[in-house]
Scaffold this active site. Structure first.
Site, mmCIF file in Angstrom:
data_model
loop_
_atom_site.group_PDB
_atom_site.id
_atom_site.type_symbol
_atom_site.label_atom_id
_atom_site.label_comp_id
_atom_site.label_asym_id
_atom_site.label_seq_id
_atom_site.Cartn_x
_atom_site.Cartn_y
_atom_site.Cartn_z
ATOM 1 N N ASP A 46 -19.487 -8.196 5.489
ATOM 2 C CA ASP A 46 -18.243 -7.399 5.617
ATOM 3 C C ASP A 46 -18.478 -6.600 4.512
ATOM 4 O O ASP A 46 -17.528 -6.995 3.332
ATOM 5 C CB ASP A 46 -17.466 -8.634 6.386
ATOM 6 C CG ASP A 46 -16.627 -7.597 6.776
ATOM 7 O OD1 ASP A 46 -15.911 -6.547 6.795
ATOM 8 O OD2 ASP A 46 -15.268 -8.271 8.074
ATOM 9 N N ASP A 76 -14.063 -0.549 6.872
ATOM 10 C CA ASP A 76 -14.048 -2.158 6.798
ATOM 11 C C ASP A 76 -15.417 -1.647 7.963
ATOM 12 O O ASP A 76 -15.080 -1.472 9.160
ATOM 13 C CB ASP A 76 -12.042 -2.441 7.022
ATOM 14 C CG ASP A 76 -12.993 -4.403 7.111
ATOM 15 O OD1 ASP A 76 -13.563 -4.523 7.356
ATOM 16 O OD2 ASP A 76 -11.649 -4.810 7.602
ATOM 17 N N GLU A 90 -17.242 -4.635 12.989
ATOM 18 C CA GLU A 90 -16.350 -4.656 12.727
ATOM 19 C C GLU A 90 -16.836 -3.115 12.679
ATOM 20 O O GLU A 90 -17.767 -2.936 11.804
ATOM 21 C CB GLU A 90 -15.830 -5.143 11.580
ATOM 22 C CG GLU A 90 -14.789 -4.795 11.632
ATOM 23 C CD GLU A 90 -13.865 -5.318 10.724
ATOM 24 O OE1 GLU A 90 -14.696 -6.113 9.239
ATOM 25 O OE2 GLU A 90 -12.736 -4.918 10.403
ATOM 26 N N HIS A 137 -7.569 -5.499 12.436
ATOM 27 C CA HIS A 137 -5.543 -4.359 11.941
ATOM 28 C C HIS A 137 -5.363 -3.173 11.440
ATOM 29 O O HIS A 137 -7.015 -2.895 11.811
ATOM 30 C CB HIS A 137 -5.425 -5.976 10.132
ATOM 31 C CG HIS A 137 -6.841 -5.119 9.952
ATOM 32 N ND1 HIS A 137 -7.197 -4.889 8.062
ATOM 33 C CD2 HIS A 137 -8.133 -6.176 10.009
ATOM 34 C CE1 HIS A 137 -8.326 -4.273 7.890
ATOM 35 N NE2 HIS A 137 -9.284 -5.489 9.203
HETATM 36 MN MN MN Z 1 -13.974 -6.404 7.645
HETATM 37 MN MN MN Z 2 -10.924 -6.287 8.287
#
Ligand code: MN
Ligand code: MN
Length: 300
Positions: free
Chosen positions: A86, A97, A285, A157
């Site tokens: 990540d 992100d 993600e 988020h």
């Molecule tokens: Mn992330």
């Molecule tokens: Mn994240």
């Protein structure tokens, strides 16, 4: 809507994040030191003109999030590991992100397929007016369709300038919540799945490797104040690794000052997050900008 300049920063950050994610996929192999992977990812982000939005996370098997190599990490990628990478890039505070799962155990290939599928599905839903709870519902249904469980207490988020987690969470399960997403908002969407025998829940571990400045008042010793100023100047309010403080001051001074800032709560820490039943976790993600008629996936 976002100004052209802001949009350009988000898109540039996303492009770098996507390139570095592809590079990382190739270097995650059995026996490679985790520290080497973190350092390569972070160096590549900088080499491409990006800044680090947070330390490279490298989470093995039942660890879902928040592991990043500490300064002298001796761990290597174990045999048959399920590895989540990540990473975060920012340009002038505008963040990308993104995460992927590298699966070195064919037994878990189906899980990785399923979580990628869930991310794809919900990204296609993103447009103004969609309820965040609807996204959670689709994530959960997709997990169930593949005989898996979503992790209910991890969420995507909203992002804003120099702030990684803000505004509306994007749940991985349906929630009694009427929040809707709007044009001009930016979100990181990140489904996490575990096995049906898992708890579908994370708990905090005892160790923390990622930190963030949370308040500036009440620092006692001059070295701690000095360290805090350096943290503020270099990382602002974004998460950082203790590795990044190497060379800020002699090691013994640094360790003492760091401890002081932590215990006085000037710094907050992010404990590692572990699947509560100890089962394997997968993640995917992307960062998306909500536009008037749909979305731009910056990290595609
Ligand atoms: Mn992330
Ligand atoms: Mn994240």
């Amino acid at each position: 809507m976002l100004s052209r300049d802001v949009l350009e920063c988000y898109i540039k950050a996303g492009k770098i994040a996507s390139e570095v994610r592809s590079e990382a996929k190739e270097i995650v192999k059995k026996g490679v030191p985790l520290l080497e992977i973190c350092e390569k990812v972070e160096a590549s982000i900088k080499a491409k003109g990006g800044e680090l939005a947070f330390p490279c996370n490298i989470c093995l098997n039942e660890i879902a999030a928040h592991y990043s190599s500490p300064p002298e990490d001796a761990q290597t990628v174990p045999k048959n590991a399920v590895v989540k990478i990540d990473l975060g890039v920012h340009i002038d505070g505008y963040i990308a992100d993104t995460a992927m799962t590298v699966c070195l155990n064919p037994e878990f290939d189906g899980m990785v397929y399923a979580v990628n599928e869930a991310l794809k599905q919900v990204i296609n839903m993103v447009r103004p007016g969609v309820k965040t709870s609807q996204i959670g519902e689709v994530v959960q249904k997709t997990a169930q369709r593949y005989g898996l469980k979503p992790i209910w207490n991890l969420t995507g988020h909203q992002l804003s300038k120099y702030v990684l987690h803000t505004g509306k969470p994007i749940p991985n399960v349906p929630r009694f919540d009427f929040a809707r997403i709007n044009a001009g908002e930016v979100f990181a969407i990140e489904p996490f799945f575990t096995l049906s025998s898992g708890k579908g829940e994370i708990r905090s571990g005892t160790d923390s490797y990622i930190f963030r400045l949370q308040r500036e008042r009440g620092v006692k010793s001059p070295t701690a104040k000095d360290l805090m100023d350096k943290i503020k100047e270099n990382f602002k309010t974004l998460p950082f690794s203790k590795r990044w403080l190497n060379g800020f001051m002699p090691k013994s001074e640094l360790d003492a000052a760091f401890k002081e800032l932590l215990s006085a709560k000037n710094l907050m820490d992010y404990p590692i997050l572990i699947e509560a039943a100890g089962k394997t976790v997968v993640q995917a993600e992307h960062t998306v900008i909500v536009t008037d008629d749909g979305r731009i996936v910056t990290t595609q």
